[in-house]
Scaffold this active site. Structure first.
Site, PDB file in Angstrom:
ATOM      1  N   ASN A 193       0.799  -1.234   0.000  1.00  0.00           N
ATOM      2  CA  ASN A 193       0.000   0.000   0.000  1.00  0.00           C
ATOM      3  C   ASN A 193       0.829   1.281   0.000  1.00  0.00           C
ATOM      4  OD1 ASN A 193       0.678  -0.359   2.712  1.00  0.00           O
ATOM      5  ND2 ASN A 193      -1.228   0.513   3.448  1.00  0.00           N
TER       6      ASN A 193
ATOM      7  N   GLU B 222       4.744  -3.850  12.409  1.00  0.00           N
ATOM      8  CA  GLU B 222       3.788  -2.759  12.116  1.00  0.00           C
ATOM      9  C   GLU B 222       2.605  -3.423  11.443  1.00  0.00           C
ATOM     10  OE1 GLU B 222       4.038   0.321  12.966  1.00  0.00           O
ATOM     11  OE2 GLU B 222       6.131   0.469  13.569  1.00  0.00           O
TER      12      GLU B 222
ATOM     13  N   CYS C 270      -3.132   1.690   6.717  1.00  0.00           N
ATOM     14  CA  CYS C 270      -3.334   1.079   8.034  1.00  0.00           C
ATOM     15  C   CYS C 270      -3.909   2.086   9.016  1.00  0.00           C
ATOM     16  CB  CYS C 270      -2.019   0.536   8.558  1.00  0.00           C
ATOM     17  SG  CYS C 270      -0.709   1.763   8.510  1.00  0.00           S
TER      18      CYS C 270
ATOM     19  N   GLU D 166       8.548   2.944  14.426  1.00  0.00           N
ATOM     20  CA  GLU D 166       9.410   3.355  13.318  1.00  0.00           C
ATOM     21  C   GLU D 166       9.419   4.872  13.268  1.00  0.00           C
ATOM     22  OE1 GLU D 166       7.799   1.094   9.929  1.00  0.00           O
ATOM     23  OE2 GLU D 166       9.446  -0.308  10.228  1.00  0.00           O
TER      24      GLU D 166
HETATM   25  P1  NAD Z   1       0.109  -8.951   4.023  1.00  0.00           P
HETATM   26  O1  NAD Z   1       0.322  -9.240   5.476  1.00  0.00           O
HETATM   27  O2  NAD Z   1      -0.744  -9.848   3.246  1.00  0.00           O
HETATM   28  O3  NAD Z   1       1.516  -8.898   3.272  1.00  0.00           O
HETATM   29  C1  NAD Z   1       2.573  -8.056   3.716  1.00  0.00           C
HETATM   30  C2  NAD Z   1       3.887  -8.617   3.213  1.00  0.00           C
HETATM   31  O4  NAD Z   1       4.104  -9.899   3.812  1.00  0.00           O
HETATM   32  C3  NAD Z   1       3.948  -8.842   1.701  1.00  0.00           C
HETATM   33  O5  NAD Z   1       5.254  -8.532   1.263  1.00  0.00           O
HETATM   34  C4  NAD Z   1       3.666 -10.333   1.579  1.00  0.00           C
HETATM   35  O6  NAD Z   1       4.211 -10.900   0.416  1.00  0.00           O
HETATM   36  C5  NAD Z   1       4.385 -10.849   2.817  1.00  0.00           C
HETATM   37  N1  NAD Z   1       3.937 -12.159   3.307  1.00  0.00           N
HETATM   38  C6  NAD Z   1       2.704 -12.732   3.192  1.00  0.00           C
HETATM   39  N2  NAD Z   1       2.716 -13.947   3.794  1.00  0.00           N
HETATM   40  C7  NAD Z   1       3.963 -14.139   4.295  1.00  0.00           C
HETATM   41  C8  NAD Z   1       4.605 -15.183   5.032  1.00  0.00           C
HETATM   42  N3  NAD Z   1       3.961 -16.300   5.390  1.00  0.00           N
HETATM   43  N4  NAD Z   1       5.894 -15.020   5.377  1.00  0.00           N
HETATM   44  C9  NAD Z   1       6.561 -13.891   5.041  1.00  0.00           C
HETATM   45  N5  NAD Z   1       6.025 -12.871   4.368  1.00  0.00           N
HETATM   46  C10 NAD Z   1       4.728 -12.984   3.999  1.00  0.00           C
HETATM   47  O7  NAD Z   1      -0.410  -7.435   3.976  1.00  0.00           O
HETATM   48  P2  NAD Z   1      -0.759  -6.557   2.697  1.00  0.00           P
HETATM   49  O8  NAD Z   1      -2.087  -6.968   2.183  1.00  0.00           O
HETATM   50  O9  NAD Z   1       0.393  -6.512   1.753  1.00  0.00           O
HETATM   51  O10 NAD Z   1      -0.856  -5.113   3.367  1.00  0.00           O
HETATM   52  C11 NAD Z   1      -1.976  -4.643   4.010  1.00  0.00           C
HETATM   53  C12 NAD Z   1      -1.835  -4.821   5.514  1.00  0.00           C
HETATM   54  O11 NAD Z   1      -0.679  -4.135   5.977  1.00  0.00           O
HETATM   55  C13 NAD Z   1      -2.988  -4.217   6.264  1.00  0.00           C
HETATM   56  O12 NAD Z   1      -3.342  -5.066   7.322  1.00  0.00           O
HETATM   57  C14 NAD Z   1      -2.417  -2.904   6.806  1.00  0.00           C
HETATM   58  O13 NAD Z   1      -3.048  -2.399   7.931  1.00  0.00           O
HETATM   59  C15 NAD Z   1      -1.012  -3.310   7.077  1.00  0.00           C
HETATM   60  N6  NAD Z   1      -0.145  -2.140   7.132  1.00  0.00           N
HETATM   61  C16 NAD Z   1       0.330  -1.747   8.340  1.00  0.00           C
HETATM   62  C17 NAD Z   1       1.125  -0.611   8.424  1.00  0.00           C
HETATM   63  C18 NAD Z   1       1.669  -0.137   9.739  1.00  0.00           C
HETATM   64  O14 NAD Z   1       2.577   0.662   9.722  1.00  0.00           O
HETATM   65  N7  NAD Z   1       1.159  -0.606  10.867  1.00  0.00           N
HETATM   66  C19 NAD Z   1       1.440   0.097   7.267  1.00  0.00           C
HETATM   67  C20 NAD Z   1       0.947  -0.346   6.043  1.00  0.00           C
HETATM   68  C21 NAD Z   1       0.154  -1.484   5.990  1.00  0.00           C
END
Ligand code: NAD
Length: 473
Positions: free
Chosen positions: A146, A245, A279, A453
Site C-alpha cells: 500500500n 507494524e 493502516c 518506526e
Molecule cells: P500482508 O500481510 O498480506 O503482506 C505483507 C507482506 O508480507 C507482503 O510482502 C507479503 O508478500 C508478505 N507475506 C505474506 N505472507 C507471508 C509469510 N507467510 N511469510 C513472510 N512474508 C509474507 O499485507 P498486505 O495486504 O500486503 O498489506 C496490508 C496490511 O498491511 C494491512 O493489514 C495494513 O493495515 C497493514 N499495514 C500496516 C502498516 C503499519 O505501519 N502498521 C502500514 C501499512 C500497511
C-alpha cells in the site's frame, strides 16, 4: 505515463541484477486496467541464501563506514529521491493504482526517512555506550503494497543509519518501486550487498529460510496482523528481534463541539488517503448525536463528488483497489453492514467494467456487530455511527483487538486530551487528519504491533542492541 521498461527488474543481490535461480517470474498488474505491465523474478530458497550471504559479506565494511559517511550516503538518497519525485510517483501510481497526488505525497514522505535518518546517523551515542557504530545486524525487511516506497524507506534508512545490512522483500503486487529505489541507493553510494531486494511468490518458506540463518538477527515486518502472527512464531524459533507494524481499525470521533468543516476535511484525509488503503485509515466514524446528521450529509457530498479513475490520470482523486480480491472483500463488508441495518448514503456496489474499482461509499447507522467494525475495510468506505456520551465514544473506540491510530475532533482541548489518554492506540491525531511523520514514532499497541518506526531515537533503536562491557584497566 511512466516508462516501466526503464526499471531494472532483476533480483538485486550483492549489487547485481539477476534472474531467479529457477527462472520463475511474477507478473505485475496495473490495477486500473488489469493488464500485465511487467514481470519480476520469483526468488527461490537458493536466491534467499545468496542474499543473506551478500548482506553478511557487506556487513563488516558497512559497520566500519563512519557514521558521517553513512549519513552523507543517506542524505544523497534523499536528494536523488527528491530530484526524481515525479518519475517515482508515476511508477507508484502505475503499479499500486493510487492517485498521483497520493503517490507524490508518498514519495516526499518516503524520501524524508532518508533525510531524517541521515541526521540521526551521526547522533547515535550515549545510552548505547561504546562507539556510535556498534550495531552490525543483517536484517530481513518485509513490506506491504500500500506504500511501496515509504514502507521500505521507513525501515532501510534507520537500518543503514545504525550500520546494518538488509534484505528487503517487497510485496509482489508492487515490486517495481522497490527495484527502482535499489538502483537509486546504488547511485547514492550504498555499497553492493548493503541493500538487497528479493521478490518471491513463496514468502513463507523464503522468509523461514532466511530467519533460520544465524547471521540474520532482526526481522522488521509491515503488513497484516495475521501474517505478523505467523512471522512472530517463526522468529521465536531462533529468538530473533522483531518489529511489527500491523493492521489497524482506527476510530474517528467527532464531538458536538467540533468545527464541522475541519472535521469533514480531516475525515476525507483520514479516510481517503490512498483510497482508504492505509493502516491508519479511519475505519469507524463515531459522531455525537448533535452534529451527526450534518456530518453525515457533508461527508456524503464530499465522497460522492470524488473523481474516480486510473491513479495515473492527473484529475483522479480515488484510484482502483489493489486486486479484485480486495474489491470483493470490501463489497462483502458493505453488504454485511447493509443486511444488519446500515443505510447507504452513496456508493455501495462494485463498479462495472475493467479495473479493480470500488466507489466512494458512505454508510450510516452501522450496527456494532457488522463485520466492518472489527475488520480493516482497506477501501473507500466510511461507516458512520451515532454516539451520545464521551464514555460511550471511548468504550466503542476501544472495542477492537487493534490499537494503531485514532482521530478526535473537538474544540475543547481538555476533553480532547482526556479522551486521547483513554484511547488504546499507539497514535492519536487531535483535530488533525494525518499523523504520519518521519520525526514522530509510528506504531501500534494491542494486535497492531510491536515497536516504533521513525521518531527521535525510536526508529534507529529498533535496529540496535545495547551492549554492556565491564572493563578493568
Ligand atoms: P500482508 O500481510 O498480506 O503482506 C505483507 C507482506 O508480507 C507482503 O510482502 C507479503 O508478500 C508478505 N507475506 C505474506 N505472507 C507471508 C509469510 N507467510 N511469510 C513472510 N512474508 C509474507 O499485507 P498486505 O495486504 O500486503 O498489506 C496490508 C496490511 O498491511 C494491512 O493489514 C495494513 O493495515 C497493514 N499495514 C500496516 C502498516 C503499519 O505501519 N502498521 C502500514 C501499512 C500497511
Amino acid at each position: 505515463m511512466f516508462d516501466y521498461a526503464t526499471v531494472s527488474h532483476g533480483l538485486y543481490v550483492g549489487g547485481r541484477w539477476q534472474p531467479s535461480s529457477e527462472g520463475r517470474v511474477i507478473e505485475v498488474v496495473d490495477p486500473s486496467t488489469e493488464a500485465v505491465i511487467a514481470v519480476v523474478p520469483d526468488a527461490t530458497l537458493a536466491d534467499a541464501a545468496a542474499a543473506v550471504n551478500a548482506a553478511s559479506k557487506a556487513a563488516a565494511g558497512w559497520r566500519e563506514t563512519s557514521p558521517r559517511r553513512r549519513s552523507e550516503i543517506l542524505r544523497r538518497c534523499f536528494e536523488l529521491m527528491t530530484e526524481r519525485a515525479e518519475i517515482l510517483a508515476a511508477l507508484i501510481s502505475l503499479e499500486n493504482g493510487k492517485a498521483l497526488r497520493d503517490a507524490r505525497s508518498e514519495v516526499a514522505y518516503a524520501a524524508e526517512f532518508f533525510r531524517w535518518n541521515a541526521e540521526e546517523a551521526v547522533r547515535i551515542s550515549g545510552e548505547f555506550g561504546l562507539a556510535p557504530s556498534g550495531a552490525n545486524r543483517n536484517c530481513v525487511l518485509i513490506t506491504p503494497w500500500n506504500f511501496p516506497a515509504a514502507m521500505a524507506t521507513r525501515k532501510i534508512a534507520p537500518a543503514l543509519a545504525a550500520g546494518c545490512t538488509v534484505i528487503l522483500k517487497p510485496a509482489s503486487e508492487t515490486p517495481l518501486t522497490a527495484y527502482a529505489l535499489a538502483a537509486l541507493y546504488e547511485e547514492a553510494g550504498v555499497p553492493p550487498g548493503v541493500v538487497n531486494v528479493l521478490t518471491t511468490s513463496t514468502p513463507g518458506p523464503v522468509t523461514a529460510a532466511m530467519l533460520a540463518d544465524p547471521r540474520v538477527r532482526k526481522l522488521s515486518f509491515t503488513g497484516s496482523t495475521g501474517v505478523g502472527r505467523v512471522l512472530l512464531a517463526e522468529a521465536a524459533k531462533h529468538v530473533i528481534s522483531c518489529s511489527m507494524e500491523l493492521g489497524g481499525n482506527a476510530p474517528f470521533i467527532v464531538f458536538d463541539d467540533a468545527d464541522l468543516e475541519a472535521a469533514l476535511d480531516g475525515a476525507m484525509v483520514a479516510k481517503m488517503r490512498n483510497a482508504g488503503e492505509a493502516c491508519t485509515a479511519a475505519n469507524r466514524l463515531y459522531v455525537q448525536a448533535g452534529i451527526h446528521d450534518a456530518f453525515a450529509d457533508g461527508l456524503r457530498k464530499r465522497m460522492a463528488a470524488l473523481n474516480v479513475g486510473a491513479g495515473t490520470h492527473t484529475e483522479t482523486e480515488c484510484g482502483p483497489m489493489i486486486t479484485s480480491k480486495a474489491v470483493n472483500k470490501i463489497d462483502r463488508l458493505v453488504q454485511d453492514a447493509v443486511v444488519r441495518g446500515a443505510k447507504v448514503l452513496c456508493g455501495g456496489a462494485i463498479a462495472e467494467g475493467k479495473g479493480y474499482f470500488y466507489p466512494p461509499t458512505v454508510l450510516r447507522d452501522v450496527s456494532a456487530d457488522a463485520a466492518m467494525m472489527h475488520e480493516e475495510i482497506f477501501g473507500p468506505v466510511a461507516p458512520i455511527m451515532r454516539f451520545d456520551s464521551e464514555a460511550d465514544a471511548i468504550a466503542r473506540a476501544n472495542d477492537t483487538e487493534y490499537g494503531l491510530a485514532a482521530y478526535i475532533y473537538t474544540r475543547d482541548l481538555a476533553k480532547g486530551m482526556r479522551v486521547a489518554s483513554k484511547i488504546e492506540s499507539g497514535m492519536i491525531a487531535l483535530n488533525h487528519g494525518l499523523m504520519s511523520d518521519p520525526a514522530a514514532p509510528f506504531g501500534g499497541v494491542k494486535q497492531s504491533g510491536l515497536g516504533r518506526e521513525g521518531g527521535q531515537k525510536h526508529g534507529v533503536a529498533e535496529f540496535m542492541e545495547a551492549k554492556y562491557i565491564a572493563v578493568t584497566l
